[in-house]
Write a protein that holds these residues in place. Structure first.
Motif, PDB file in Angstrom:
ATOM      1  N   ASN A 197      38.601  40.250  30.576  1.00 38.62           N
ATOM      2  CA  ASN A 197      39.083  41.048  31.602  1.00 38.62           C
ATOM      3  C   ASN A 197      40.596  40.643  31.726  1.00 38.62           C
ATOM      4  OD1 ASN A 197      39.841  42.991  33.691  1.00 38.62           O
ATOM      5  ND2 ASN A 197      38.137  42.075  34.924  1.00 38.62           N
ATOM      6  N   LEU A 198      41.421  41.486  31.308  1.00 35.73           N
ATOM      7  CA  LEU A 198      42.761  41.219  31.245  1.00 35.73           C
ATOM      8  C   LEU A 198      43.596  41.793  32.601  1.00 35.73           C
ATOM      9  CD1 LEU A 198      43.752  42.172  27.680  1.00 35.73           C
ATOM     10  CD2 LEU A 198      43.071  39.929  28.756  1.00 35.73           C
ATOM     11  N   ASN A 199      42.768  42.273  33.699  1.00 27.81           N
ATOM     12  CA  ASN A 199      43.258  42.582  34.829  1.00 27.81           C
ATOM     13  C   ASN A 199      44.074  44.121  34.548  1.00 27.81           C
ATOM     14  OD1 ASN A 199      41.846  40.863  36.394  1.00 27.81           O
ATOM     15  ND2 ASN A 199      43.456  39.387  36.086  1.00 27.81           N
ATOM     16  N   ASP A 200      45.256  44.172  35.131  1.00 29.45           N
ATOM     17  CA  ASP A 200      46.351  45.096  34.892  1.00 29.45           C
ATOM     18  C   ASP A 200      46.725  45.321  33.301  1.00 29.45           C
ATOM     19  OD1 ASP A 200      46.497  45.435  37.553  1.00 29.45           O
ATOM     20  OD2 ASP A 200      48.454  44.133  37.618  1.00 29.45           O
ATOM     21  N   TYR A 201      46.051  44.463  32.390  1.00 25.41           N
ATOM     22  CA  TYR A 201      46.363  44.802  30.807  1.00 25.41           C
ATOM     23  C   TYR A 201      45.206  45.267  30.394  1.00 25.41           C
ATOM     24  CZ  TYR A 201      50.771  42.480  32.118  1.00 25.41           C
ATOM     25  OH  TYR A 201      52.144  42.173  32.871  1.00 25.41           O
ATOM     26  N   THR A 241      41.180  45.666  29.172  1.00 19.60           N
ATOM     27  CA  THR A 241      39.998  44.912  28.523  1.00 19.60           C
ATOM     28  C   THR A 241      40.141  44.598  26.933  1.00 19.60           C
ATOM     29  OG1 THR A 241      38.643  46.981  28.119  1.00 19.60           O
ATOM     30  CG2 THR A 241      38.612  45.558  30.312  1.00 19.60           C
TER      31      THR A 241
END
Length: 470
Positions: free
Chosen positions: A294-298, A300
């Protein structure tokens, strides 16, 4: 409560043979250098209906998942003749054009129905059973089935296994394709004709009506989730194929040349056809690991590592049919070259390193595939060759806009070509080498293995796709 899905699919493919930088030697110095050698075409139409529901069955933990379906499929195949100069006499060199006698426009259809059931006698155990029936217009009907089981030991580990039967009907191309092309055997060129199995010449050379391939397949494995976001699956399998459809050996020799000349194929120095002459067994295993980031704002990112290893053995080679023996041609229908093509040409192992990144409506997929080593057997064992492992990289980018999806991609992005064939110095029984090597590439004219290279020899391939969902 029934969910249903109905679909109609149509596809068509056409392939034109334009042969350039060649000539027809029988036309002499006035011969053209480019020939329209004809064309192949294929089409398929499929109508499909699927129904599914969860039925209330008291002795099952979560009811019975039931699915039923029916399908109608029509397949077509055609060969169009080339221009007369492409097949006049010996025809255009390397690939003589399709003759008027090769022309065919044929089709077949089949109906199919299936039923599939799955349920949980206890919470940890899932059992499944499926049955499929098909009726072909050209070779009859067949029924296949599958049994499956999955047992959840705990939240981290589940065991699974399947046993089933299957089939593959001979396709129209295997039944009706015919052409003449130049093949190289022990470094020498031969004009080999592929005959339809029903042609009188093929029957005289031992061809028999094709049957459907039938299989028995078994697998056993487990699913492991040792930590959150990581999953690992391991499966071992075995597949037995009866009546496997393969090409016969290139049947050559002076007796064959004379045999073909008396039947209207002057200049053709060999023949072959498709046959159900072998039975094989393949055993192997798959290992697949996936991890989700999970890359948050970036967005998945899902990474995958997949590895497969298998080997195929010949269990039985059918003896020469009576027709081939009666022709007094002293030929072997399935020999060393074809056995090698089945057992050693496919790489023993394959490794895939993959990643899928999604952010908003954009997605990027990057795969790197390593094909393991493989071998090419020749009629002369001294000309056998082995090839090293190779890497191929694929990349695709897609964008979803409302109901539209756009995709751009490149296969074999690194533009890799397979290892070239070698010049081989032959050694006799006394250890002395020949004064000049045998060149498996025939002076560089055919630098790559005869179709055995697992990723072909056409380099990079670009594509664009557009789809719309209603």
């Amino acid at each position: 409560g029934w969910a249903w899905d109905a679909s109609v699919n149509y596809g068509q493919s056409d392939f034109d043979f334009i042969i350039s930088d060649t000539l027809n030697v029988q036309l002499g110095a006035t011969s053209q250098k480019i020939f329209d050698a004809g064309a192949l075409g294929a089409d398929q139409t499929v109508f499909n209906l699927d129904l599914r529901n969860n039925l209330d069955v008291s002795w099952l933990e979560s009811g019975l998942n039931a699915a039923f379906g029916a399908e109608y499929r029509r397949e077509g195949f055609n060969i169009n003749a080339g221009e007369p100069n492409s097949y006049f006499g010996t025809g255009s060199q390397v690939f003589p054009g399709f003759r008027p006698s090769d022309v065919i426009d044929t089709s077949r259809h089949n109906y199919a129905a299936y039923a599939d059931f799955e349920g949980n006698p206890i919470a940890a155990l899932t059992l499944g059973a499926a049955l499929r029936f098909e009726d072909y217009s050209d070779f009859g009907n067949t029924t296949s089935g599958k049994l499956s089981a999955r047992f959840e030991v705990n939240e981290l580990l589940a065991l699974r296994g399947t046993a089933g039967t299957g089939f593959r009907a001979p396709n129209l191309q295997q039944q009706f394709y015919s052409t003449t092309s130049t093949n190289f055997i022990n470094g020498q060129p031969f004009d080999i004709r592929t005959f339809p199995v029903s042609s009188p010449v093929a029957v005289a050379l031992g061809a028999e009506p094709l049957k459907a391939e039938k299989t028995r397949n078994y697998s056993l494995g487990f699913v492991l989730q040792p930590i959150d976001k990581l999953s690992i699956t391991v499966d071992a399998y075995r597949i037995n194929i009866d009546d496997r459809i393969v090409l016969s050996e290139n049947l050559t020799g002076a007796a064959v040349t004379n045999f073909l000349a008396t039947r209207g194929f002057a200049g053709v120095t060999g023949g072959r056809y498709f046959t159900n002459a072998v039975e094989t067994s393949t055993k192997g295993f798959d290992v697949i690991g996936r991890y989700n980031f999970n890359l948050n704002d970036y967005g998945t990112l899902t990474t995958t590592i997949a590895y497969n290893r298998n080997e195929t053995d010949i269990d039985r080679v059918a003896p020469n049919p009576a027709a081939l023996s009666a022709a007094n041609l002293a030929l072997q229908r399935i020999g060393r070259v074809e056995i090698g093509r089945i057992t050693l040409a496919p790489p023993r192992d394959k490794l895939i390193l993959g990643s899928d990144w999604y952010i908003g409506d954009f997605g990027v997929r990057l795969n790197a595939t390593r094909y393991g080593s493989y071998q090419l057997l020749s009629a002369n064992p001294l000309q056998d060759e082995s090839f090293k492992p190779e890497w191929v990289v694929d990349l695709s980018v897609n964008y979803q806009w409302n109901n539209l999806n756009f995709a751009l991609g490149a296969e074999n992005l690194n533009n890799n070509y397979p290892e070239r064939l070698n010049k081989i110095l032959l050694t006799d029984v006394n250890g002395f080498q020949s004064s000049s090597p045998i060149d498996n590439s025939f002076n560089g004219i055919l630098p790559y293995a005869r179709g055995e290279a697992p990723f072909g020899f056409n380099g990079k391939f670009y594509y664009a796709k557009l789809s719309y969902a209603f």
